[in-house]
Scaffold this motif. Structure first.
Motif, PDB file in Angstrom:
ATOM      1  N   GLU A  33       0.823  -1.204   0.000  1.00 12.97           N
ATOM      2  CA  GLU A  33       0.000   0.000   0.000  1.00 12.97           C
ATOM      3  C   GLU A  33       0.861   1.260   0.000  1.00 12.97           C
ATOM      4  O   GLU A  33       0.542   2.255  -0.671  1.00 12.97           O
ATOM      5  CB  GLU A  33      -0.925  -0.007   1.216  1.00 12.97           C
ATOM      6  N   ALA A  34       1.967   1.247   0.757  1.00 13.51           N
ATOM      7  CA  ALA A  34       2.859   2.404   0.779  1.00 13.51           C
ATOM      8  C   ALA A  34       3.476   2.636  -0.594  1.00 13.51           C
ATOM      9  O   ALA A  34       3.624   3.793  -1.037  1.00 13.51           O
ATOM     10  CB  ALA A  34       3.954   2.193   1.825  1.00 13.51           C
ATOM     11  N   ALA A  35       3.820   1.573  -1.283  1.00 15.67           N
ATOM     12  CA  ALA A  35       4.373   1.724  -2.624  1.00 15.67           C
ATOM     13  C   ALA A  35       3.339   2.277  -3.596  1.00 15.67           C
ATOM     14  O   ALA A  35       3.659   3.103  -4.457  1.00 15.67           O
ATOM     15  CB  ALA A  35       4.889   0.372  -3.119  1.00 15.67           C
ATOM     16  N   ARG A  36       2.082   1.859  -3.436  1.00 13.57           N
ATOM     17  CA  ARG A  36       1.030   2.384  -4.304  1.00 13.57           C
ATOM     18  C   ARG A  36       0.777   3.856  -4.040  1.00 13.57           C
ATOM     19  O   ARG A  36       0.525   4.634  -4.961  1.00 13.57           O
ATOM     20  CB  ARG A  36      -0.250   1.579  -4.094  1.00 13.57           C
ATOM     21  N   VAL A  37       0.852   4.254  -2.768  1.00 12.14           N
ATOM     22  CA  VAL A  37       0.683   5.671  -2.432  1.00 12.14           C
ATOM     23  C   VAL A  37       1.781   6.507  -3.078  1.00 12.14           C
ATOM     24  O   VAL A  37       1.550   7.641  -3.526  1.00 12.14           O
ATOM     25  CB  VAL A  37       0.678   5.862  -0.898  1.00 12.14           C
ATOM     26  N   ASP A  38       2.990   5.951  -3.149  1.00 11.69           N
ATOM     27  CA  ASP A  38       4.108   6.664  -3.779  1.00 11.69           C
ATOM     28  C   ASP A  38       4.047   6.644  -5.292  1.00 11.69           C
ATOM     29  O   ASP A  38       4.940   7.175  -5.961  1.00 11.69           O
ATOM     30  CB  ASP A  38       5.435   6.039  -3.333  1.00 11.69           C
ATOM     31  N   GLY A  39       3.013   6.041  -5.847  1.00 13.57           N
ATOM     32  CA  GLY A  39       2.829   6.042  -7.295  1.00 13.57           C
ATOM     33  C   GLY A  39       3.393   4.849  -8.018  1.00 13.57           C
ATOM     34  O   GLY A  39       3.473   4.850  -9.250  1.00 13.57           O
ATOM     35  N   ALA A  40       3.791   3.807  -7.297  1.00 16.98           N
ATOM     36  CA  ALA A  40       4.346   2.617  -7.940  1.00 16.98           C
ATOM     37  C   ALA A  40       3.246   1.778  -8.561  1.00 16.98           C
ATOM     38  O   ALA A  40       2.181   1.593  -7.966  1.00 16.98           O
ATOM     39  CB  ALA A  40       5.130   1.790  -6.919  1.00 16.98           C
ATOM     40  N   LYS A  84       6.728  -2.068 -10.735  1.00 17.22           N
ATOM     41  CA  LYS A  84       7.667  -1.551  -9.745  1.00 17.22           C
ATOM     42  C   LYS A  84       7.477  -2.245  -8.395  1.00 17.22           C
ATOM     43  O   LYS A  84       8.454  -2.567  -7.704  1.00 17.22           O
ATOM     44  CB  LYS A  84       7.474  -0.043  -9.584  1.00 17.22           C
TER      45      LYS A  84
END
Length: 308
Positions: free
Chosen positions: A201-208, A212
């Motif tokens: 979820e943190a990676a998705r928030v960062d736009g990944a 990626k």
């Protein structure tokens, strides 16, 4: 009253994460297996398991005459050794195991890489991508593990002949990949599900995106599971005789080492003393692979064994 108030005000003990549970289970298993009784039992089993291998190794270096007239344990009284058995097995015109040794490597490496690559993509889709019918499809893939290999050999061989692939490495590569995929997907899926969702979820928030997340977030954490399955698949393909004999047994340019060693046992009765050398040639690569990657075994085998 104050005690109740203090108890209510005190923060609750956080529940351990899945990886912490995995470490605690590994620590508990380490303590249990580290007891004196377990150590003695392990030593006894290791000795009993090693004796046949030691006998095979000693026999492979004994002269033909000694092998035919006495057991391998008599070597400790005369220490008579020779490398003629290995020279004849690897370079002799009757055997030429070196060619089949290369064939085994050519067969095994793609038969390990192909199913792992496909299984990683499928496991990621089952674990982190929501799509219609995901659970039903995953159960169907898991159920394929119970299909016996023997019932698929003739249909596959018939199809390979229709495609014009008979007599090539592709028949063995595809067959081993097909047979390995259900277990590989199940194992890697379970390991992926144990990875904290917060990381994804943190990676998705960062736009990944999915690519990626897969390569930069999940892949470094999947090394133990990948290595564990790679060891099992490598050993299975390298030591396989049934699939190799069915799809490549009649072609010397494709047949692996196991087929040739089986021929030595079945059609070379006059040279049976060379079987120990041939068997040890076929053993050396799996032993090296296992010893080199055994540190990944515990975490890989415990993948998916805890739920949170």
């Amino acid at each position: 009253m104050s005690t109740i108030t203090e108890s209510a005000a005190s923060p609750a003990t956080p529940e351990p994460s899945n990886f912490e549970k995995l470490d605690m289970r590994a620590d508990k298993a380490r303590v249990t297996l580290g007891s004196r009784v377990a150590s003695v039992v392990a030593i006894v089993i290791a000795v009993l398991w090693t004796i046949p291998t030691l006998g095979l190794f000693i026999t492979s270096f004994r002269p033909e005459a000694d092998i035919k007239k006495s057991g391998w344990w008599t070597w400790f009284t005369n220490f008579n050794t020779t490398i003629d058995n290995y020279v004849e097995v690897l370079t002799g015109s009757r055997f030429e195991l070196s060619t089949f040794f290369v064939n085994s490597i050519v067969i095994t490496l793609p038969a390990v890489i192909i199913p792992i690559t496909l299984a990683l993509l499928a496991a990621y889709a089952f674990a982190w991508i929501d799509f219609k019918g995901r659970n039903i499809l995953f159960v169907a893939v898991f159920a394929l593990q119970v299909v016996p290999i023997q019932v698929t050999l003739i249909p596959l061989l018939t199809q390979y002949v229709k495609w014009g692939l008979a007599g090539s490495f592709w028949t063995v590569w595809l067959s081993h990949s097909i047979f390995a995929l259900p277990l590989a997907i199940f194992l890697l899926h379970n390991f992926m599900k144990e990875i904290p969702r917060e990381l994804v979820e943190a990676a998705r928030v960062d736009g990944a995106g999915h690519v990626k997340i897969f390569f930069q977030v999940l892949m470094p954490l999947l090394v133990p599971a990948i290595a564990s399955f790679a060891i099992f698949q490598f050993l299975w393909v390298w030591n396989d005789l049934l699939v190799a004999l069915t799809f490549a047994g009649g072609d010397q340019n494709v047949a692996p080492l196991t087929v040739r060693v089986a021929e030595l046992a079945g059609t070379r009765g006059q040279a049976w003393y060379l079987l120990s050398a041939g068997a040890f040639v076929s053993m050396v690569v799996p032993v090296i692979v296992f010893l080199a990657l055994q540190r990944y075994f515990v975490r890989g085998l415990l993948a998916g064994s805890v739920k949170g």
